[in-house]
Design a protein around this motif. Structure first.
Motif, PDB file in Angstrom:
ATOM      1  N   LYS A  74       0.811  -1.219   0.000  1.00 16.07           N
ATOM      2  CA  LYS A  74       0.000   0.000   0.000  1.00 16.07           C
ATOM      3  C   LYS A  74       0.847   1.273   0.000  1.00 16.07           C
ATOM      4  O   LYS A  74       0.318   2.368  -0.172  1.00 16.07           O
ATOM      5  N   VAL A  75       2.162   1.135   0.193  1.00  9.92           N
ATOM      6  CA  VAL A  75       3.053   2.291   0.225  1.00  9.92           C
ATOM      7  C   VAL A  75       3.221   2.835  -1.193  1.00  9.92           C
ATOM      8  O   VAL A  75       3.517   2.075  -2.126  1.00  9.92           O
ATOM      9  N   SER A  76       3.048   4.138  -1.331  1.00 11.00           N
ATOM     10  CA  SER A  76       3.214   4.775  -2.633  1.00 11.00           C
ATOM     11  C   SER A  76       4.618   4.526  -3.179  1.00 11.00           C
ATOM     12  O   SER A  76       5.610   4.735  -2.483  1.00 11.00           O
ATOM     13  N   GLY A  77       4.697   4.035  -4.419  1.00  9.69           N
ATOM     14  CA  GLY A  77       5.979   3.771  -5.057  1.00  9.69           C
ATOM     15  C   GLY A  77       6.418   2.333  -4.984  1.00  9.69           C
ATOM     16  O   GLY A  77       7.360   1.928  -5.667  1.00  9.69           O
ATOM     17  N   VAL A  78       5.751   1.520  -4.162  1.00  9.39           N
ATOM     18  CA  VAL A  78       6.095   0.102  -4.053  1.00  9.39           C
ATOM     19  C   VAL A  78       5.319  -0.664  -5.116  1.00  9.39           C
ATOM     20  O   VAL A  78       4.102  -0.535  -5.230  1.00  9.39           O
ATOM     21  N   SER A  79       6.044  -1.462  -5.897  1.00  4.88           N
ATOM     22  CA  SER A  79       5.387  -2.253  -6.938  1.00  4.88           C
ATOM     23  C   SER A  79       5.380  -3.740  -6.612  1.00  4.88           C
ATOM     24  O   SER A  79       4.542  -4.478  -7.125  1.00  4.88           O
ATOM     25  N   GLY A  80       6.300  -4.180  -5.777  1.00  2.60           N
ATOM     26  CA  GLY A  80       6.357  -5.585  -5.399  1.00  2.60           C
ATOM     27  C   GLY A  80       7.031  -5.745  -4.051  1.00  2.60           C
ATOM     28  O   GLY A  80       7.901  -4.951  -3.692  1.00  2.60           O
ATOM     29  N   VAL A  81       6.611  -6.762  -3.312  1.00  3.97           N
ATOM     30  CA  VAL A  81       7.174  -7.010  -1.983  1.00  3.97           C
ATOM     31  C   VAL A  81       7.409  -8.496  -1.809  1.00  3.97           C
ATOM     32  O   VAL A  81       6.544  -9.310  -2.135  1.00  3.97           O
TER      33      VAL A  81
END
Length: 107
Positions: A74-81
């Motif tokens: 949900k963090v802005s700028g994160v595309s994959g975790v």
């Protein structure tokens, strides 16, 4: 984090982690010392986290990494975790931040 600059992706990820609380201890997982490593690729937005739990017998051991992953996504700028649960080195109270120790009256 400086008031004059935009937070980096890593700083935003850490801020998010500070909003996730251990289900049995009223302290966030970052200050509790459960996060061992955070690797952020600013260009791709990929984040890799190695974390542990206070005990291998923790009742949320099977589900908590997914909870962390869902939150970081949900963090802005994160595309994959990718969140990996690790047990070495074992967690101990010395990994806790001063804030966490104060919160739990462990001084």
């Amino acid at each position: 984090m400086s008031d004059c600059t935009t937070p980096t992706l890593e700083e935003r990820v850490i801020e998010n982690l500070k909003g996730i609380f251990d289900p049995e201890i009223p302290v966030n997982i970052y200050d509790l010392g459960l996060i061992y490593t955070i690797v952020v690729d600013d260009e791709s937005g990929d984040v890799k986290i190695d974390m542990t739990l206070t005990s291998p017998n923790c009742p949320v051991a099977q589900t908590f990494p997914q909870t962390v992953q869902d939150s970081i996504l949900k963090v802005s700028g994160v595309s994959g975790v990718a969140v990996e649960l690790v047990w070495d080195p074992p967690w101990d109270k010395e990994r806790m931040s001063e804030v966490a120790k104060l919160e739990l009256n462990m001084f």
